[in-house]
Design an enzyme around this catalytic site. Sequence first.
Site, PDB file in Angstrom:
ATOM      1  N   ASP A  50      -6.663  90.971   9.895  1.00  0.00           N
ATOM      2  CA  ASP A  50      -7.579  91.649  10.816  1.00  0.00           C
ATOM      3  C   ASP A  50      -7.056  91.504  12.252  1.00  0.00           C
ATOM      4  O   ASP A  50      -7.622  92.084  13.183  1.00  0.00           O
ATOM      5  CB  ASP A  50      -9.021  91.146  10.662  1.00  0.00           C
ATOM      6  CG  ASP A  50      -9.156  89.662  10.934  1.00  0.00           C
ATOM      7  OD1 ASP A  50      -8.135  88.983  11.151  1.00  0.00           O
ATOM      8  OD2 ASP A  50     -10.310  89.171  10.921  1.00  0.00           O
ATOM      9  N   SER A  51      -5.930  90.803  12.407  1.00  0.00           N
ATOM     10  CA  SER A  51      -5.216  90.811  13.693  1.00  0.00           C
ATOM     11  C   SER A  51      -4.760  92.223  14.030  1.00  0.00           C
ATOM     12  O   SER A  51      -4.338  92.481  15.158  1.00  0.00           O
ATOM     13  CB  SER A  51      -4.003  89.868  13.647  1.00  0.00           C
ATOM     14  OG  SER A  51      -3.182  90.174  12.533  1.00  0.00           O
ATOM     15  N   ASP A  89      -7.003  91.095   4.653  1.00  0.00           N
ATOM     16  CA  ASP A  89      -8.057  90.280   5.270  1.00  0.00           C
ATOM     17  C   ASP A  89      -9.406  90.943   5.052  1.00  0.00           C
ATOM     18  O   ASP A  89      -9.528  92.156   5.203  1.00  0.00           O
ATOM     19  CB  ASP A  89      -7.815  90.213   6.786  1.00  0.00           C
ATOM     20  CG  ASP A  89      -7.637  88.801   7.285  1.00  0.00           C
ATOM     21  OD1 ASP A  89      -8.094  87.861   6.615  1.00  0.00           O
ATOM     22  OD2 ASP A  89      -7.016  88.653   8.358  1.00  0.00           O
ATOM     23  N   LYS A 119      -8.083  87.851   1.733  1.00  0.00           N
ATOM     24  CA  LYS A 119      -8.152  86.580   2.468  1.00  0.00           C
ATOM     25  C   LYS A 119      -9.524  86.476   3.126  1.00  0.00           C
ATOM     26  O   LYS A 119     -10.019  87.472   3.676  1.00  0.00           O
ATOM     27  CB  LYS A 119      -7.045  86.480   3.528  1.00  0.00           C
ATOM     28  CG  LYS A 119      -7.163  85.209   4.376  1.00  0.00           C
ATOM     29  CD  LYS A 119      -5.902  84.911   5.167  1.00  0.00           C
ATOM     30  CE  LYS A 119      -5.758  85.671   6.451  1.00  0.00           C
ATOM     31  NZ  LYS A 119      -6.846  85.425   7.442  1.00  0.00           N
ATOM     32  N   GLU A 121     -11.955  83.902   5.687  1.00  0.00           N
ATOM     33  CA  GLU A 121     -11.925  82.773   6.616  1.00  0.00           C
ATOM     34  C   GLU A 121     -13.026  81.765   6.293  1.00  0.00           C
ATOM     35  O   GLU A 121     -14.115  82.129   5.861  1.00  0.00           O
ATOM     36  CB  GLU A 121     -12.104  83.271   8.057  1.00  0.00           C
ATOM     37  CG  GLU A 121     -10.902  84.045   8.572  1.00  0.00           C
ATOM     38  CD  GLU A 121     -10.974  84.343  10.063  1.00  0.00           C
ATOM     39  OE1 GLU A 121     -11.906  83.871  10.745  1.00  0.00           O
ATOM     40  OE2 GLU A 121     -10.075  85.061  10.535  1.00  0.00           O
ATOM     41  N   GLU A 188      -4.506  77.348  10.393  1.00  0.00           N
ATOM     42  CA  GLU A 188      -4.182  77.889  11.721  1.00  0.00           C
ATOM     43  C   GLU A 188      -4.510  76.884  12.813  1.00  0.00           C
ATOM     44  O   GLU A 188      -5.637  76.365  12.880  1.00  0.00           O
ATOM     45  CB  GLU A 188      -4.949  79.211  11.943  1.00  0.00           C
ATOM     46  CG  GLU A 188      -4.659  79.827  13.307  1.00  0.00           C
ATOM     47  CD  GLU A 188      -5.028  81.299  13.428  1.00  0.00           C
ATOM     48  OE1 GLU A 188      -5.400  81.935  12.429  1.00  0.00           O
ATOM     49  OE2 GLU A 188      -4.913  81.809  14.564  1.00  0.00           O
TER      50      GLU A 188
HETATM   51  O1  KIV Z   1      -5.269  88.244  10.885  1.00  0.00           O
HETATM   52  C1  KIV Z   1      -4.198  87.626  10.779  1.00  0.00           C
HETATM   53  O2  KIV Z   1      -3.118  88.128  11.084  1.00  0.00           O
HETATM   54  C2  KIV Z   1      -4.241  86.265  10.274  1.00  0.00           C
HETATM   55  C3  KIV Z   1      -2.994  85.447  10.374  1.00  0.00           C
HETATM   56  C4  KIV Z   1      -2.759  85.064  11.768  1.00  0.00           C
HETATM   57  C5  KIV Z   1      -3.013  84.280   9.477  1.00  0.00           C
HETATM   58  O3  KIV Z   1      -5.243  85.829   9.833  1.00  0.00           O
END
Ligand code: KIV
Length: 270
Positions: A50-51, A89, A119, A121, A188
């Site tokens: 989600d980055s 994510d 993924k 969190e 992280e």
């Molecule tokens: O969203 C993302 O790119 C991440 C990584 C930094 C692990 O969660």
Amino acid sequence: MAAGDDARVSIHDLRAAKRQGQSFAVLTAYDHPTARILDDAGIPVLLVGDSVGTAVLGYDSTIPVTLEEMLHHVSAVARGAHRALVVADMPFGSYQAGEDAAMANAVRLLKEGGANAVKIEGGGPSVALTRRLTQAGVPAMGHVGLTPQSVNQLGGHRVQGRDAGAGQRILADAQALAEAGAFAVVLECVPADLGRAVTEAVDVPTIGIGAGAGCDAQVLVLHDLLGLTSGPKPRFVKAYAHLREHIADAAKAFQAEVRDGDYPGPEHTY
Ligand code: KIV
């Protein structure tokens, strides 16, 4: 990575890599051309993080990213990655409103997005959700330490687990996620000692980002690795290329040639 030449990397290959003490690299990817390049380069795991919100969409955090935006980017990456394991994510809001809704959203990321895994969190409720997802056949990666979707709760992007109590909680969360079936856990922004302790305590790969050299794998945001991001960067970021400058130089060269009548030349003209 043990997968056959054409076989997709599996969560079992990642676990085998940990058993064999073989470190591996994970990169974020958000679009089709870069997914193809990274897949061809042999990167075994592509994370559609989600980055994407901060790296690509211009948001100032990951919180505004929607499931529809994730699906758009995940499907582009999945179309480009033939060998890498594609992890999507789950964005903020897509798994907090109850396990049924979370399950439905995870299924969309696999069915419509073409991801191989998701993924999530955090510890706490994410542990129970991880158990439910994995029992239903949805591979789930955990993410503890600095969890950017909780930035408002954490009071900023800062190193987590510095004191013994906080470190113990991160370790316990990682163990609970692994026990619940997570196939890997992102760590992280935690002190290197804690990164190493968690890595020794769990039997699934830890994927570090600012968590020291003791993790089983390392992940970077692609735009950081390529030198595309501007402004101050966290200490763990290493730019392996400087594409911002290359892009600006290419754009300026094009502009100058157009201005001077040098482009298009006869070889570009029908
Ligand atoms: O969203 C993302 O790119 C991440 C990584 C930094 C692990 O969660």
